[in-house]
Scaffold this motif. Sequence first.
Motif, PDB file in Angstrom:
ATOM      1  N   UNK A 102       0.822  -1.212   0.000  1.00 44.52           N
ATOM      2  CA  UNK A 102       0.000   0.000   0.000  1.00 44.52           C
ATOM      3  C   UNK A 102       0.848   1.250   0.000  1.00 44.52           C
ATOM      4  N   UNK A 103       1.900   1.242   0.795  1.00 49.08           N
ATOM      5  CA  UNK A 103       2.790   2.396   0.869  1.00 49.08           C
ATOM      6  C   UNK A 103       3.488   2.627  -0.469  1.00 49.08           C
ATOM      7  N   UNK A 104       3.944   1.527  -1.095  1.00 48.03           N
ATOM      8  CA  UNK A 104       4.648   1.642  -2.372  1.00 48.03           C
ATOM      9  C   UNK A 104       3.727   2.133  -3.484  1.00 48.03           C
ATOM     10  N   UNK A 105       2.510   1.611  -3.540  1.00 52.57           N
ATOM     11  CA  UNK A 105       1.569   2.048  -4.570  1.00 52.57           C
ATOM     12  C   UNK A 105       1.245   3.529  -4.402  1.00 52.57           C
ATOM     13  N   UNK A 106       1.099   3.968  -3.165  1.00 48.37           N
ATOM     14  CA  UNK A 106       0.786   5.377  -2.910  1.00 48.37           C
ATOM     15  C   UNK A 106       1.966   6.278  -3.251  1.00 48.37           C
ATOM     16  N   UNK A 107       3.151   5.894  -2.809  1.00 48.24           N
ATOM     17  CA  UNK A 107       4.315   6.772  -2.958  1.00 48.24           C
ATOM     18  C   UNK A 107       4.908   6.749  -4.367  1.00 48.24           C
ATOM     19  N   UNK A 108       4.951   5.574  -4.985  1.00 48.81           N
ATOM     20  CA  UNK A 108       5.591   5.460  -6.293  1.00 48.81           C
ATOM     21  C   UNK A 108       4.635   5.664  -7.458  1.00 48.81           C
ATOM     22  N   UNK A 109       3.353   5.331  -7.232  1.00 47.19           N
ATOM     23  CA  UNK A 109       2.408   5.354  -8.352  1.00 47.19           C
ATOM     24  C   UNK A 109       1.167   6.198  -8.052  1.00 47.19           C
ATOM     25  N   UNK A 110       1.291   7.061  -7.040  1.00 46.33           N
ATOM     26  CA  UNK A 110       0.225   8.015  -6.711  1.00 46.33           C
ATOM     27  C   UNK A 110      -1.111   7.326  -6.453  1.00 46.33           C
ATOM     28  N   UNK A 111      -1.055   6.161  -5.808  1.00 44.93           N
ATOM     29  CA  UNK A 111      -2.261   5.462  -5.404  1.00 44.93           C
ATOM     30  C   UNK A 111      -2.902   4.605  -6.473  1.00 44.93           C
ATOM     31  N   UNK A 112      -2.276   4.503  -7.642  1.00 45.09           N
ATOM     32  CA  UNK A 112      -2.837   3.714  -8.734  1.00 45.09           C
ATOM     33  C   UNK A 112      -1.963   2.485  -8.986  1.00 45.09           C
ATOM     34  N   UNK A 113      -2.580   1.318  -9.026  1.00 49.74           N
ATOM     35  CA  UNK A 113      -1.836   0.081  -9.264  1.00 49.74           C
ATOM     36  C   UNK A 113      -1.196   0.123 -10.650  1.00 49.74           C
ATOM     37  N   UNK A 114       0.102  -0.132 -10.751  1.00 50.72           N
ATOM     38  CA  UNK A 114       0.767  -0.087 -12.062  1.00 50.72           C
ATOM     39  C   UNK A 114       0.290  -1.204 -12.979  1.00 50.72           C
ATOM     40  N   UNK A 115       0.513  -1.027 -14.282  1.00 54.16           N
ATOM     41  CA  UNK A 115      -0.044  -1.945 -15.274  1.00 54.16           C
ATOM     42  C   UNK A 115       1.005  -2.683 -16.089  1.00 54.16           C
ATOM     43  N   UNK A 116       2.239  -2.747 -15.611  1.00 49.01           N
ATOM     44  CA  UNK A 116       3.267  -3.506 -16.327  1.00 49.01           C
ATOM     45  C   UNK A 116       3.863  -4.567 -15.406  1.00 49.01           C
ATOM     46  N   UNK A 117       4.339  -5.640 -16.012  1.00 48.30           N
ATOM     47  CA  UNK A 117       4.970  -6.717 -15.253  1.00 48.30           C
ATOM     48  C   UNK A 117       6.137  -6.186 -14.425  1.00 48.30           C
ATOM     49  N   UNK A 118       6.986  -5.371 -15.044  1.00 51.09           N
ATOM     50  CA  UNK A 118       8.177  -4.886 -14.362  1.00 51.09           C
ATOM     51  C   UNK A 118       7.834  -4.082 -13.124  1.00 51.09           C
ATOM     52  N   UNK A 119       6.825  -3.227 -13.228  1.00 51.27           N
ATOM     53  CA  UNK A 119       6.442  -2.409 -12.077  1.00 51.27           C
ATOM     54  C   UNK A 119       5.722  -3.235 -11.015  1.00 51.27           C
ATOM     55  N   UNK A 120       4.893  -4.154 -11.440  1.00 53.81           N
ATOM     56  CA  UNK A 120       4.140  -4.961 -10.479  1.00 53.81           C
ATOM     57  C   UNK A 120       5.057  -5.842  -9.634  1.00 53.81           C
ATOM     58  N   UNK A 121       6.011  -6.516 -10.264  1.00 53.34           N
ATOM     59  CA  UNK A 121       6.881  -7.415  -9.492  1.00 53.34           C
ATOM     60  C   UNK A 121       7.849  -6.637  -8.595  1.00 53.34           C
ATOM     61  N   UNK A 122       7.906  -5.335  -8.763  1.00 52.32           N
ATOM     62  CA  UNK A 122       8.702  -4.501  -7.870  1.00 52.32           C
ATOM     63  C   UNK A 122       7.987  -4.156  -6.580  1.00 52.32           C
ATOM     64  N   UNK A 123       6.705  -4.501  -6.495  1.00 55.30           N
ATOM     65  CA  UNK A 123       5.931  -4.220  -5.292  1.00 55.30           C
ATOM     66  C   UNK A 123       6.161  -5.312  -4.244  1.00 55.30           C
ATOM     67  N   UNK A 138      -7.413  -7.625 -14.359  1.00 54.50           N
ATOM     68  CA  UNK A 138      -7.729  -6.228 -14.044  1.00 54.50           C
ATOM     69  C   UNK A 138      -7.478  -5.299 -15.223  1.00 54.50           C
ATOM     70  N   UNK A 139      -6.474  -5.632 -16.036  1.00 62.05           N
ATOM     71  CA  UNK A 139      -6.063  -4.704 -17.097  1.00 62.05           C
ATOM     72  C   UNK A 139      -6.283  -5.243 -18.509  1.00 62.05           C
ATOM     73  N   UNK A 140      -6.790  -6.454 -18.630  1.00 67.47           N
ATOM     74  CA  UNK A 140      -7.116  -6.991 -19.948  1.00 67.47           C
ATOM     75  C   UNK A 140      -5.925  -7.231 -20.842  1.00 67.47           C
ATOM     76  N   UNK A 141      -4.767  -7.497 -20.255  1.00 68.88           N
ATOM     77  CA  UNK A 141      -3.572  -7.762 -21.039  1.00 68.88           C
ATOM     78  C   UNK A 141      -3.291  -9.267 -21.068  1.00 68.88           C
ATOM     79  N   UNK A 142      -2.708  -9.774 -22.148  1.00 68.77           N
ATOM     80  CA  UNK A 142      -2.418 -11.217 -22.219  1.00 68.77           C
ATOM     81  C   UNK A 142      -1.513 -11.646 -21.076  1.00 68.77           C
ATOM     82  N   UNK A 143      -1.941 -12.675 -20.351  1.00 67.21           N
ATOM     83  CA  UNK A 143      -1.165 -13.124 -19.200  1.00 67.21           C
ATOM     84  C   UNK A 143      -1.505 -14.563 -18.869  1.00 67.21           C
ATOM     85  N   UNK A 144      -0.497 -15.353 -18.560  1.00 69.73           N
ATOM     86  CA  UNK A 144      -0.699 -16.740 -18.148  1.00 69.73           C
ATOM     87  C   UNK A 144      -0.352 -16.856 -16.674  1.00 69.73           C
ATOM     88  N   UNK A 145      -1.359 -17.177 -15.884  1.00 68.79           N
ATOM     89  CA  UNK A 145      -1.161 -17.366 -14.453  1.00 68.79           C
ATOM     90  C   UNK A 145      -0.763 -18.816 -14.206  1.00 68.79           C
TER      91      UNK A 145
END
Length: 220
Positions: A102-123, A138-145
């Motif tokens: 929560x702190x990282x999303x607020x401070x680094x991304x102004x409260x908005x969840x990032x939409x790239x793999x690189x930014x997300x795995x940095x959380x 959440x973002x409708x991008x191709x992804x294999x879980x």
Amino acid sequence: MIPKQLQQKARQERLGKIAENLIRSMPAAEMELDHRTPWELLIATILSAQCTDERVNRVTPALFRRYPTPADLGQASQRDVEEVIRSTGFFKSKAKNIIACGRAVEEKFHGKVPETMEELVGLPGVGRKTANVLLGNAFGKPAIVVDTHVKRVANRLGFTTSDDPTRIEQDLQRLLPPARWTAVSQRLLLHGRYVCTARRPQCERCPIYAHCTWKQKGPA
């Protein structure tokens, strides 16, 4: 010996048939974690580690009422968060991670969840699996879980021989067009959760039994 190119094409065609069968058996294969926003899905997915979606869904309403935004959770007391999420297991490490997230999303991304793999795995608390859940759902991008269910099903079906989630993700990516990544992996996940289970796979009601090459499968 069959050339690798032909082997790959045959595997692609078989996975395509499996995907079509799973679509018929599961027309609506939706994410089972309750959420209204990418932020809620992010936290719910972190909490779902070693825990059922059903249990997480019992916990998150109270959590999000008390801490509705990344800023709110980022400023929360560790002890208070632990009490709310205790029943999800590993609550101390999960509380630490979601507060830091929560702190990282607020401070680094102004409260908005990032939409790239690189930014997300940095959380904090976020690996590729969680990141792919967000990208695909959440973002409708191709992804294999690749969770424990996808790992098991992909190995039983012979689409990978690896235990490494990243390698399994890559193996499945090579067999599917990107537009199908999210939907197919979600159905493989649900198939593993409810039919192709770890201890007692229900082969007698498996919709893809005819395409399964697992040597230990039971009678249909």
